[in-house]
Motif scaffolding. Structure first.
Motif, PDB file in Angstrom:
ATOM      1  N   GLY A   7       0.746  -1.317  -0.100  1.00  0.00           N
ATOM      2  CA  GLY A   7      -0.008   0.087   0.088  1.00  0.00           C
ATOM      3  C   GLY A   7       1.008   1.447   0.105  1.00  0.00           C
ATOM      4  O   GLY A   7       2.093   1.224   0.029  1.00  0.00           O
ATOM      5  N   PRO A   8       0.255   2.496  -0.010  1.00  0.00           N
ATOM      6  CA  PRO A   8       1.014   3.874  -0.022  1.00  0.00           C
ATOM      7  C   PRO A   8       1.706   3.809   1.000  1.00  0.00           C
ATOM      8  O   PRO A   8       1.184   3.446   2.241  1.00  0.00           O
ATOM      9  N   ALA A   9       2.760   4.568   1.311  1.00  0.00           N
ATOM     10  CA  ALA A   9       3.472   5.104   2.224  1.00  0.00           C
ATOM     11  C   ALA A   9       2.917   5.963   3.263  1.00  0.00           C
ATOM     12  O   ALA A   9       3.301   5.737   4.393  1.00  0.00           O
ATOM     13  N   THR A  10       1.763   6.724   2.890  1.00  0.00           N
ATOM     14  CA  THR A  10       1.306   7.413   3.861  1.00  0.00           C
ATOM     15  C   THR A  10      -0.109   7.709   3.576  1.00  0.00           C
ATOM     16  O   THR A  10      -0.438   7.458   2.275  1.00  0.00           O
ATOM     17  N   GLY A  11      -1.103   8.116   4.268  1.00  0.00           N
ATOM     18  CA  GLY A  11      -2.398   8.466   3.708  1.00  0.00           C
ATOM     19  C   GLY A  11      -3.079   8.942   4.961  1.00  0.00           C
ATOM     20  O   GLY A  11      -2.745   9.179   5.998  1.00  0.00           O
ATOM     21  N   GLU A  12      -4.523   9.166   4.849  1.00  0.00           N
ATOM     22  CA  GLU A  12      -5.540   9.579   5.964  1.00  0.00           C
ATOM     23  C   GLU A  12      -6.340   8.635   6.438  1.00  0.00           C
ATOM     24  O   GLU A  12      -6.938   8.543   7.583  1.00  0.00           O
ATOM     25  N   GLN A  13      -6.368   7.316   5.785  1.00  0.00           N
ATOM     26  CA  GLN A  13      -7.523   6.373   6.254  1.00  0.00           C
ATOM     27  C   GLN A  13      -6.855   4.910   5.790  1.00  0.00           C
ATOM     28  O   GLN A  13      -5.864   4.914   5.111  1.00  0.00           O
ATOM     29  N   ARG A  14      -7.333   3.882   6.418  1.00  0.00           N
ATOM     30  CA  ARG A  14      -6.810   2.535   6.351  1.00  0.00           C
ATOM     31  C   ARG A  14      -7.905   1.816   5.527  1.00  0.00           C
ATOM     32  O   ARG A  14      -9.291   2.181   5.610  1.00  0.00           O
ATOM     33  N   SER A  15      -7.573   0.869   4.758  1.00  0.00           N
ATOM     34  CA  SER A  15      -8.256   0.028   3.925  1.00  0.00           C
ATOM     35  C   SER A  15      -9.101  -1.105   4.564  1.00  0.00           C
ATOM     36  O   SER A  15      -8.662  -1.593   5.655  1.00  0.00           O
ATOM     37  N   MET A  16     -10.195  -1.244   3.958  1.00  0.00           N
ATOM     38  CA  MET A  16     -10.992  -2.474   4.654  1.00  0.00           C
ATOM     39  C   MET A  16     -11.597  -3.113   3.408  1.00  0.00           C
ATOM     40  O   MET A  16     -11.555  -2.590   2.337  1.00  0.00           O
ATOM     41  N   ARG A  17     -11.884  -4.333   3.494  1.00  0.00           N
ATOM     42  CA  ARG A  17     -12.429  -5.324   2.509  1.00  0.00           C
ATOM     43  C   ARG A  17     -13.313  -6.154   2.952  1.00  0.00           C
ATOM     44  O   ARG A  17     -13.817  -6.458   4.276  1.00  0.00           O
ATOM     45  N   GLY A  18     -14.188  -6.721   2.090  1.00  0.00           N
ATOM     46  CA  GLY A  18     -15.205  -7.905   2.150  1.00  0.00           C
ATOM     47  C   GLY A  18     -16.503  -7.450   2.527  1.00  0.00           C
ATOM     48  O   GLY A  18     -17.548  -8.424   2.445  1.00  0.00           O
ATOM     49  N   GLY A  19     -17.184  -6.221   2.685  1.00  0.00           N
ATOM     50  CA  GLY A  19     -18.479  -5.912   2.582  1.00  0.00           C
ATOM     51  C   GLY A  19     -18.814  -6.564   4.298  1.00  0.00           C
ATOM     52  O   GLY A  19     -18.154  -6.799   4.863  1.00  0.00           O
ATOM     53  N   SER A  20     -20.193  -6.364   4.349  1.00  0.00           N
ATOM     54  CA  SER A  20     -20.720  -6.449   5.683  1.00  0.00           C
ATOM     55  C   SER A  20     -22.352  -7.084   5.608  1.00  0.00           C
ATOM     56  O   SER A  20     -22.715  -7.015   4.470  1.00  0.00           O
ATOM     57  N   TYR A  21     -22.670  -7.284   6.592  1.00  0.00           N
ATOM     58  CA  TYR A  21     -24.306  -7.755   6.661  1.00  0.00           C
ATOM     59  C   TYR A  21     -25.217  -6.549   6.384  1.00  0.00           C
ATOM     60  O   TYR A  21     -26.322  -7.018   6.361  1.00  0.00           O
ATOM     61  N   LEU A  22     -24.525  -5.440   5.973  1.00  0.00           N
ATOM     62  CA  LEU A  22     -25.426  -4.442   5.550  1.00  0.00           C
ATOM     63  C   LEU A  22     -25.494  -4.305   4.131  1.00  0.00           C
ATOM     64  O   LEU A  22     -26.060  -3.206   3.406  1.00  0.00           O
ATOM     65  N   CYS A  23     -24.545  -4.888   3.327  1.00  0.00           N
ATOM     66  CA  CYS A  23     -24.291  -4.841   1.878  1.00  0.00           C
ATOM     67  C   CYS A  23     -25.853  -5.451   1.399  1.00  0.00           C
ATOM     68  O   CYS A  23     -26.275  -6.399   1.407  1.00  0.00           O
ATOM     69  N   HIS A  24     -26.092  -4.540   0.219  1.00  0.00           N
ATOM     70  CA  HIS A  24     -27.312  -4.902  -0.773  1.00  0.00           C
ATOM     71  C   HIS A  24     -27.270  -4.036  -1.925  1.00  0.00           C
ATOM     72  O   HIS A  24     -26.768  -2.837  -2.052  1.00  0.00           O
ATOM     73  N   ASP A  25     -27.747  -4.851  -2.978  1.00  0.00           N
ATOM     74  CA  ASP A  25     -27.385  -4.434  -4.452  1.00  0.00           C
ATOM     75  C   ASP A  25     -27.787  -2.953  -4.531  1.00  0.00           C
ATOM     76  O   ASP A  25     -27.352  -2.147  -5.462  1.00  0.00           O
ATOM     77  N   SER A  26     -28.797  -2.524  -3.796  1.00  0.00           N
ATOM     78  CA  SER A  26     -29.423  -1.176  -3.900  1.00  0.00           C
ATOM     79  C   SER A  26     -28.527   0.038  -3.263  1.00  0.00           C
ATOM     80  O   SER A  26     -28.834   1.095  -3.489  1.00  0.00           O
ATOM     81  N   TYR A  27     -27.598  -0.373  -2.523  1.00  0.00           N
ATOM     82  CA  TYR A  27     -26.892   0.455  -1.740  1.00  0.00           C
ATOM     83  C   TYR A  27     -25.308   0.386  -1.833  1.00  0.00           C
ATOM     84  O   TYR A  27     -24.620   1.032  -1.974  1.00  0.00           O
ATOM     85  N   CYS A  28     -24.968  -1.051  -1.649  1.00  0.00           N
ATOM     86  CA  CYS A  28     -23.624  -1.262  -1.402  1.00  0.00           C
ATOM     87  C   CYS A  28     -23.414  -2.807  -1.790  1.00  0.00           C
ATOM     88  O   CYS A  28     -23.654  -3.786  -1.170  1.00  0.00           O
ATOM     89  N   ASN A  29     -22.779  -2.918  -2.835  1.00  0.00           N
ATOM     90  CA  ASN A  29     -22.580  -4.573  -3.627  1.00  0.00           C
ATOM     91  C   ASN A  29     -21.247  -4.498  -3.416  1.00  0.00           C
ATOM     92  O   ASN A  29     -20.365  -4.999  -4.296  1.00  0.00           O
ATOM     93  N   ARG A  30     -20.558  -4.241  -2.154  1.00  0.00           N
ATOM     94  CA  ARG A  30     -19.118  -4.576  -2.019  1.00  0.00           C
ATOM     95  C   ARG A  30     -18.735  -5.889  -1.336  1.00  0.00           C
ATOM     96  O   ARG A  30     -17.942  -6.262  -0.645  1.00  0.00           O
ATOM     97  N   TYR A  31     -19.806  -6.830  -1.545  1.00  0.00           N
ATOM     98  CA  TYR A  31     -19.531  -8.099  -1.041  1.00  0.00           C
ATOM     99  C   TYR A  31     -18.837  -9.087  -1.981  1.00  0.00           C
ATOM    100  O   TYR A  31     -19.262 -10.211  -2.501  1.00  0.00           O
ATOM    101  N   ARG A  32     -17.793  -8.421  -2.573  1.00  0.00           N
ATOM    102  CA  ARG A  32     -17.114  -9.106  -3.726  1.00  0.00           C
ATOM    103  C   ARG A  32     -15.712  -9.216  -3.518  1.00  0.00           C
ATOM    104  O   ARG A  32     -14.913  -8.483  -2.370  1.00  0.00           O
TER     105      ARG A  32
END
Length: 311
Positions: free
Chosen positions: A262-287
């Motif tokens: 990843g980058p050497a610096t930044g303001e936020q940290r990465s997250m992966r995988g989506g959650s129990y709130l993912c839904h195609d109408s709002y968040c299709n990040r369960y990929r």
């Protein structure tokens, strides 16, 4: 929590510890089953155009990784409780005095609700919500020992890793492990959703009506559903998982090919995988390739983590 939909709490700056290197060993402290991921070259990124604009899932690029072991499940409440019992660690939610709870999960008096961001009104800032009271002060961990720990910040996850002699996965390691040896596929099991529930996401009309087709409003036990080809359970859905990397939308265009961290610096940290709130109408990040981020001191009821070590 799609993208940036958990409350980002103001607080301590992110640690500058290099989370891409293993901490000293701590034999016997961390006893979660391991999945072994062989050394390989894999194609990282969104290969089928399902990604969200601004999430930085492209360009697809080849990455070479050394072999590593990764927790077969996310870190459980039982495992985190052992860490707290040994160290006395107080999470950032406890120190801050409140954390983010999904509105339908709330277990608190109304005067404990201290905020409701207008852009994501399904999140409530709840006084007394923390890892041991994930839905508010009237909640507990009764019956949740084998559910993922939540309400932990990136900094809390890092503290656990240092105690356990482990580290957080890089984004590249996480994605490689989630793919389970299936090159370029959308989900850990392949490209198609197929019939039935394959992971813990939202069913119904987000954010007001969940039909509970998969049996869970919030977290499911860590060994629910079916593991992928490497033996990982629920890498998509259930809870977002912190990764070691700083976040940058444009990182893939400049990522090194060998063991990128990843980058050497930044303001936020990465997250992966989506959650129990993912839904195609709002968040299709369960990929497998989906990306999100938040500040290192943020916590919410749908964010946890798993750990890795080189083999």
């Amino acid at each position: 929590m799609g993208g940036h939909d958990a409350e980002a709490h103001p607080g301590a700056p992110a640690s500058h510890h290099d989370a891409a290197h293993s901490a000293p060993g701590a034999q016997g402290r961390h006893d979660l089953d391991q999945a072994l991921v062989p050394a390989q070259v894999f194609s990282m990124g969104d290969a089928d155009g399902a990604g969200n604009a601004g999430d930085g899932e492209t360009p697809v690029h080849e990455v070479r990784l050394d072999a590593f072991s990764i927790d077969a499940t996310t870190v459980t409440n039982a495992a985190f409780a052992r860490f707290v019992a040994e160290t006395g660690h107080r999470t950032e939610s406890e120190l801050l005095g409140y954390s983010a709870v999904f509105h339908l999960a709330l277990r608190a008096d109304l005067d404990d609700v201290v905020g409701q961001p207008p852009q994501t009104p399904w999140w409530l800032g709840v006084r007394g919500a923390d890892w041991a009271h994930p839905a508010g002060p009237r909640s507990s961990l009764d019956g949740l020992a084998e559910h993922p720990v939540v309400q932990v910040s990136w900094n809390d996850a890092l503290a656990y890793c240092e105690w356990a002699g482990r580290r957080l996965p890089t984004e590249a390691e996480w994605e490689c492990a989630s793919r389970g040896g299936l090159a370029g596929r959308r989900y850990p099991w392949g490209d198609e959703w197929q019939e039935g529930q394959r992971c813990n996401i939202w069913q119904g009309r987000f954010p007001a009506v969940n039909t509970l087709d998969d049996g869970w409003l919030t977290t499911a036990p860590v060994r629910e559903f079916t593991p992928n080809g490497y033996g990982l359970w629920q890498s998509v859905g259930n809870v977002w998982e912190w990764c070691a990397d700083w976040w940058a939308e444009d990182y893939y265009a400049r990522s090194p090919a060998d063991n990128p961290t990843g980058p050497a610096t930044g303001e936020q940290r990465s997250m992966r995988g989506g959650s129990y709130l993912c839904h195609d109408s709002y968040c299709n990040r369960y990929r497998n390739s989906a990306r999100a981020s938040n500040t290192a001191d943020s916590a919410a009821g749908n964010v946890g983590f798993r750990t890795v070590a080189l083999t």
